[in-house]
Design a protein around this motif. Sequence first.
Motif, PDB file in Angstrom:
ATOM      1  N   LEU A 305     -54.587  95.612 -14.723  1.00  0.00           N
ATOM      2  CA  LEU A 305     -53.307  95.488 -14.028  1.00  0.00           C
ATOM      3  C   LEU A 305     -53.320  96.250 -12.710  1.00  0.00           C
ATOM      4  O   LEU A 305     -52.927  95.710 -11.671  1.00  0.00           O
ATOM      5  N   LEU A 309     -52.690  93.899  -9.572  1.00  0.00           N
ATOM      6  CA  LEU A 309     -51.291  93.796  -9.152  1.00  0.00           C
ATOM      7  C   LEU A 309     -51.085  94.289  -7.726  1.00  0.00           C
ATOM      8  O   LEU A 309     -50.382  93.639  -6.938  1.00  0.00           O
ATOM      9  N   PHE A 366     -47.010  91.582 -19.176  1.00  0.00           N
ATOM     10  CA  PHE A 366     -48.111  90.907 -18.482  1.00  0.00           C
ATOM     11  C   PHE A 366     -47.810  89.416 -18.296  1.00  0.00           C
ATOM     12  O   PHE A 366     -48.088  88.846 -17.233  1.00  0.00           O
ATOM     13  N   LEU A 369     -45.363  88.894 -15.492  1.00  0.00           N
ATOM     14  CA  LEU A 369     -45.914  89.159 -14.168  1.00  0.00           C
ATOM     15  C   LEU A 369     -46.673  87.966 -13.597  1.00  0.00           C
ATOM     16  O   LEU A 369     -46.868  87.879 -12.376  1.00  0.00           O
ATOM     17  N   ARG A 370     -47.079  87.047 -14.444  1.00  0.00           N
ATOM     18  CA  ARG A 370     -47.792  85.860 -13.960  1.00  0.00           C
ATOM     19  C   ARG A 370     -46.931  85.006 -13.034  1.00  0.00           C
ATOM     20  O   ARG A 370     -47.451  84.174 -12.287  1.00  0.00           O
ATOM     21  N   ARG A 457     -53.217  85.219 -12.157  1.00  0.00           N
ATOM     22  CA  ARG A 457     -52.546  84.662 -13.350  1.00  0.00           C
ATOM     23  C   ARG A 457     -53.482  84.663 -14.552  1.00  0.00           C
ATOM     24  O   ARG A 457     -53.076  84.984 -15.674  1.00  0.00           O
ATOM     25  N   MET A 460     -53.913  88.318 -15.881  1.00  0.00           N
ATOM     26  CA  MET A 460     -52.784  88.816 -16.661  1.00  0.00           C
ATOM     27  C   MET A 460     -52.839  88.315 -18.105  1.00  0.00           C
ATOM     28  O   MET A 460     -52.442  89.035 -19.035  1.00  0.00           O
ATOM     29  N   CYS A 463     -55.363  90.494 -19.853  1.00  0.00           N
ATOM     30  CA  CYS A 463     -54.801  91.819 -20.121  1.00  0.00           C
ATOM     31  C   CYS A 463     -53.810  91.786 -21.285  1.00  0.00           C
ATOM     32  O   CYS A 463     -53.777  92.701 -22.111  1.00  0.00           O
TER      33      CYS A 463
END
Length: 485
Positions: A305, A309, A366, A369-370, A457, A460, A463
């Motif tokens: 991340l 990120l 996670f 966040l995509r 993407r 994530m 993760c």
Amino acid sequence: MSQPVASLRLASAAGRGTLLAAILASGMVFLDSTVVNVALPHLGAALHSDTAGLQWTVNGFLLTLAAFVLLGGGLGDRFGRRRIFLLGVLWFTGASLLCGLAQSIEWLIAARFLQGIGGALLTPGSLSLIQASFHPDDRGRAIGAWSGLIGVSTALGPFVGGWLIDALSWRWIFLMNVPLAVLVTLAALRWTPESRDPAVDTHPGGGDGSRRGRDRSRFDLAGALLGASGLGGVTYALIEARQFGGGSWRVVLAAVVGVAAAVAFVLVERHRGGAAMLPPELFASRLFTVLNCYTVVVYAALGGLTFFLAVHLQTVAGYSALKTGLATLPMTILLLVGSPRAGALATRIGPRLPLTVGPVVAAVGFVLLRGIGPHAHYWTTVFPGVALFGLGMTMVVAPLTASVLGAVADRFAGVASGVNNAASRAGGLLAVAALPLLVGLSEAGYDIPGEFAVAFRAAMLWCAGLMLGGALLAALLVHRPAQRH
């Protein structure tokens, strides 16, 4: 100092000073573990680096930190925890100056390798100083405060780095360590008592004259070098496979050397017994073994991340370095407010529930966040995922630290801390090395918005999967640690 070991109280000046030194010193290392990620696009442009150079900027630090943190903890137990701690502070500060003065990506990478060695000397010492110096009645609260504030420094790194990059230069993310190191040194010299493992006889033939005392006085250089070679070989193979191909002779050779060195490390440590940098008797505790496997998995997700990120928000979403740092501020607040409470809860109910639920919550973060794309609106697109990830890590950090130390005898505090720090750094190291390869990011891809968005993407999802794997480990294998002495 005359202050007896294991008698410091949090309410005393010596207790507060020792805690301040431990937190500030570890904070420098944890800060540098994250702050560099915000600077990666700027480093790439200023030093004309490709994706592999940026990976090595992150992983050069993580590699030596993970490889030698075991040795750092053991050296503190043998020769004095405060002494090795202060040596690490000075080493880390000198390497930070070299980073801030770097004129090429190769120079910066070399300085980051040196910086990791300094971090390996001071990081385990900071926690073992607390474990060995504080009265048992205050030790849990001291560890909780350390864990929470260290978590805060990790999360605060992108914010501090973003401000320094936009207001001054990326060089100041390294130069800021100098004044912090001065404060740490003054506090430690004034208030922190010296301590060491009483079972270690640093004078061959002294003490009871036992074989164990004589053996543990030796310097485990072979273990340290084999550990570094194992991590280095595997890391090189993962990073360079994208450029040269998985079948390239140099990639295959690096992988073989890395795996062979890792196997040799295990065999050598078993053979050396009490003289080992990593005493085999630590792993007589199944809980200790499980918790360190858990640490590798969860911190691999965290490493993925922090690498992806910060670059994604700047390259794809168009955020400035400062806005990128501010985007992660909810994690800082959650860790600051929640970590002591999470540590207290785990003390009452045991670590299994928080260590299971925390990664599940983070995994949902996670997935959310995509959805970050070009010109993403912060409150509707970025904040929900960041907040859920921060909430999940808040449930993990303090309970994990306390459980690791509670799973072994107090005299192994330095080595146990070193093992767990090595596990967390190794997790991040392997994630940064492997994820760009797994998601198909090219050498120039960090600066190409469309390509990086696709890679982000996919990363994530990887993760999130790692977090769920950690939750499964905790649910099946973690229990309340017994009191060990």
